[in-house]
Design an enzyme around this catalytic site. Structure first.
Site, short mmCIF file in Angstrom:
data_model
loop_
_atom_site.label_atom_id
_atom_site.label_comp_id
_atom_site.label_asym_id
_atom_site.label_seq_id
_atom_site.Cartn_x
_atom_site.Cartn_y
_atom_site.Cartn_z
N LYS A 156 0.77 -1.37 0.20
CA LYS A 156 -0.15 -0.36 -0.54
C LYS A 156 0.86 1.41 -0.20
O LYS A 156 1.44 1.45 0.75
CB LYS A 156 -1.02 -0.09 0.82
CG LYS A 156 -2.01 0.87 1.28
CD LYS A 156 -2.77 0.17 -0.08
CE LYS A 156 -4.36 -0.43 0.89
NZ LYS A 156 -5.25 -1.04 -0.24
N THR A 207 -2.39 -5.38 0.37
CA THR A 207 -1.88 -4.03 0.65
C THR A 207 -2.69 -3.79 1.73
O THR A 207 -2.48 -2.86 3.10
CB THR A 207 -2.13 -3.72 -0.95
OG1 THR A 207 -3.59 -2.93 -1.42
CG2 THR A 207 -1.68 -4.31 -1.67
N ARG A 225 27.18 35.61 -11.54
CA ARG A 225 25.26 35.04 -11.72
C ARG A 225 24.60 34.33 -10.20
O ARG A 225 25.36 33.81 -9.15
CB ARG A 225 25.41 34.05 -11.96
CG ARG A 225 26.20 32.39 -12.14
CD ARG A 225 25.33 31.42 -12.95
NE ARG A 225 26.66 29.76 -12.72
CZ ARG A 225 25.72 28.94 -13.46
NH1 ARG A 225 25.20 29.08 -13.67
NH2 ARG A 225 26.89 27.99 -12.62
N GLN A 232 28.67 21.71 -10.53
CA GLN A 232 28.76 20.44 -9.97
C GLN A 232 29.98 20.42 -8.29
O GLN A 232 29.82 20.16 -7.80
CB GLN A 232 29.87 19.90 -11.29
CG GLN A 232 28.89 18.96 -12.29
CD GLN A 232 28.13 20.55 -13.39
OE1 GLN A 232 28.45 21.33 -12.78
NE2 GLN A 232 27.93 19.78 -14.08
N HIS A 246 17.37 28.45 -13.43
CA HIS A 246 17.39 29.95 -13.52
C HIS A 246 17.53 30.75 -13.63
O HIS A 246 15.84 31.02 -14.07
CB HIS A 246 17.90 28.93 -15.51
CG HIS A 246 18.85 27.94 -15.29
ND1 HIS A 246 19.38 27.90 -15.83
CD2 HIS A 246 18.19 27.03 -16.07
CE1 HIS A 246 20.29 26.18 -16.01
NE2 HIS A 246 19.30 25.87 -16.44
#
Lengths: 300, 300, 300, 300
Positions: free
Chosen positions: A17, A62, A181, A224, A252
């Site tokens: 479930k 379930t 940025r 990264q 972004h």
């Protein structure tokens, strides 16, 4: 026998479930405590009969797994998502001979107290807090217990301290390099513990804080690099964590070109794009650890 | 002329750019400030030409309304959602003769600072906070300025202090009466101000707190009663608010029947249902005020 | 009495159970028929007692309204969403003296049959079909019955036959004019009938087809023009429709600039943006009709 | 060296642009053709530099991968999702020495033509169709090309022909056995091809039809049995498919208890629950095939 004549066989399978939402209230006089979980059970074992012949002899329904979640919330309370998941996983494997592995996935929703002046000593009012959801996954195969914790939906932003340049330029490259940025992402993380008992709530809070701090403190030349800084910070400072998987969508924030209006945009006005988005994903492990967390944290 | 032969005519109409997401960074040395809005513009006026004949002579394009949002964020900054909306609404009506009314809807997303030890004096890291979204709607028709603020997604729960009984029993009634239940809802509110200048951020924080406190402090015999207590608290204590509309879905927490498992559920274990749900909606006004907020806050 | 001392009073209010999902199966031998609705009930009337004093004496519970939906599905069947809503609305107003108005909102989900060769004469397999959701809203105040039908989520696209130019250029305008663009939208429509009985399913199918055809056949100089063409087509050809409200988000398909890669984009490659988007909304009425459909079809 | 002193190392990692939505129009005179895809690129290879030191020397930016999707749509057209993915995957691996593996995931949205009488011979109007989304995943590691197709969101229902009994009863079991129930699910499937060229559109249509037919034709004693019937039907009749993974949420349709209202419910009125839900997942393989599709198709 020709290739296509090879018959079908049953491979990996699991059932249970999903998304049982359980709220557990504990009353300490007028002071109430609240745990709010969504629990998903997945069981596997000797299930050929039901797949191939429709015989449910080995099937714990379930519906029963859902009932068990509720009954366990009463009988054992919910000390933490991890403790609760361990109890459930052990129960299904130990009580059903046909079940060899149980995987319990839990989402936990955070609440904080409302301190209203007119409530006197009563403490039973709560408001949902935070953007992120805490997650836990407990897997037990009769011998080994694996505990993976995590979070998703933690949205963070650095308004400076991020550059991006020096990348490959091929025929299809148009992106301009930048030395300042906005860097923003929605942290989706899972980490695997190397032990099976701990103060799980403290481990969670500590790991979450390390992720936030590493994000904030890393002067970034790429998402990264930020990802690795976050992962290695956790591995370095939380000895109970063996491995962490991070999935970081690059939310972004593009600088708006205001020149057509005779205005200069000195890193002040950004528009936020929904799609497409860069998606950076990696696992950081303790040296020598076996990777165990699946690669796909998002359902792309 | 037969009834069906009456021709078609143009009725109420409006257009503009919806959901322009603008982030405005303000740098105060190493301390950055951040505003994060989604702005939707709706303009109306003499627009028969474009609807009936496709002539765009009177049309300020939706693309231009989007550009205006960005340019104004640079030129004027974003003091508050309400101030920003007022500037935009006045601009469109005053600069375009064909535009008679502008309605600006804004969602504002909350961020709080990440205080990481390694950031030194720099303060440019943020994390999204809270579950709720703040809203504002500014309407200007060339003369009158109407300012409606609000919030949505504020999820609250009282784990006791709520009863429900004494209601009508007809042929289709099966609900059992109760003297102790969980009361939970997701507050969706809009309130209209009676003035056009104020410290809008303080008004918002004050109103939000009153809603939370009234919810927590009201011993409830029905969600309607709690709703009215919340609304009248705001009218009573915030003189600048003329009217408030509340839409409160009853987030049902049902007591799980544990008797089949030989267990007693002493208001400890609840399951949370998604749908269907009770939906309680009402306006509370200052006596003599004209109601101005539309009845439908949800898009059911 | 000072302005702020004017006390709070209760304004418009309504309550009921939202989103009761009911599936009704009718068996005609081995041939089954299926209706799949989500029903939302909103009741209003003399409800001061419950708001001001928490007395539920006049309250028919939302749970009972849900039960009534299920019981009526059995007792009366579901001839159409509109018929079902009329029965429910009349019932609540006529059976409860405190209830003066009932508004029933319904979403209907479409299914089509799966014609599998191995099913023989049995016809009990279905697959959900279409992108759009059919809607209906029935309001009864004891005298007048108002029936509004609609649809949402109908996504359409013309890959040519659309121009956009001749619009206002102000200081903030940068958009380039075009004589060939993709025009795409997600139709969100509600229309009000001038009568209270009809073949509602045929009316729905007919109106939906007119909307599709008018969108396809209109050479467009603006989305407003297309909207009006769709609305007036319905008013012109469906005499039972008095008024239609259309909300058309412009699903922007922007031509990708391939020049940096030495490629020409001859209206071949588009990227689809999610947000922001133009939003064009208008009502088209039969001359002399009173507008009755609320302006906000979207929950912006 | 103590266990916790073992340093962090980088494990599996990948990056790229997710959810680039590209629409490709092809004009054949007045007859237009349309392909509508969302493309997600994930690249991996020698990426230690960027993670550990923030050097982007080996990084092809996610922006460039997005540009490549658009440029390839122009240069090569989109014959099918699979063909397009193969071109992209080969390109990234062959053109960048640091990239060793590329995985392209694609969602395809279906459109059908609007045949409006007033369009003459022009054929440039479309309407989105169907509930399901087609998917494709192409992985290339420089040597081996793996092609996995799939679909999600295909909702099906049998209104009879389903029983459920004979399951385990433990302390927590309360579910009643039934010999006639509604069986409904939302098919989420991925299948791996054993070859790298084929008429991919025909393969997709054929597999989708087999899934629908097997669901409709199987008299079911459990959803597991139905799942296996669907999977083995595909393996048995589509020689190009080596393996299929199915994830089937049980969309519970519960019989409403109408007895309190003096009514009998002869399998006519059902309520549909959202959560929790049974979730049945399994892989069916051609004998001897190596399983390659990840176990988690849903992001629970």
């Amino acid at each position: 026998m020709s290739e296509s004549a090879r018959p079908a066989v049953l491979g990996q399978n699991q059932y249970g479930k999903a998304e049982t939402r359980v709220v557990r209230i504990t009353r300490d006089g007028a002071v109430h405590h609240l745990k709010d979980l969504s629990v998903s059970v997945a069981l596997s074992g000797r299930m050929e009969e039901v797949h191939l012949r429709g015989s449910n002899t080995h099937v714990l329904t379930t519906d029963t797994t859902k009932n068990t979640v509720f009954a366990f919330a009463k009988q054992h309370g919910i000390a933490s998502a991890e403790e609760f998941g361990i109890l459930l996983a052990r129960h299904f494997v130990s009580s059903q001979s046909a079940i060899s592995t149980a995987r319990i996935r839990i989402e936990e929703y955070a609440w904080e107290r409302v301190d209203a002046p007119g409530c006197g000593t009563a403490r039973h009012s709560f408001v949902r807090s935070g953007q992120e959801t805490r997650t836990a996954q407990i897997t037990f195969d009769g011998e080994r217990l694996e505990i993976v914790a995590g979070l998703k939906g933690l949205v963070v932003l650095n308004s400076t301290g991020s550059e991006f340049h020096g990348y490959i330029k091929d025929r299809y490259t148009t992106l301009k390099e930048t030395t300042d940025r906005v860097l923003a992402t929605e942290v989706n993380a899972r980490w695997r513990y190397g032990r099976t008992d701990a103060d799980w709530d403290a481990c969670y809070r500590g790991t979450r804080e390390l992720l936030l701090h590493a994000f904030a403190e890393t002067y970034s030349y790429s998402l990264q690099q930020t990802l690795y800084a976050m992962g290695s910070r956790v591995i370095g400072q939380r000895p109970e964590v063996e491995e962490i998987r991070l999935s970081l969508p690059n939310k972004h924030h593009f600088l708006v070109d205001l020149a057509p209006f005779g205005l200069k945009n000195d890193n002040e006005v950004y528009y936020v794009a929904d799609r497409p988005y860069g998606l950076i994903e990696a696992t950081v492990l303790r040296e020598g650890a076996e990777p165990g967390i699946p690669v796909d944290l998002t359902n792309l």
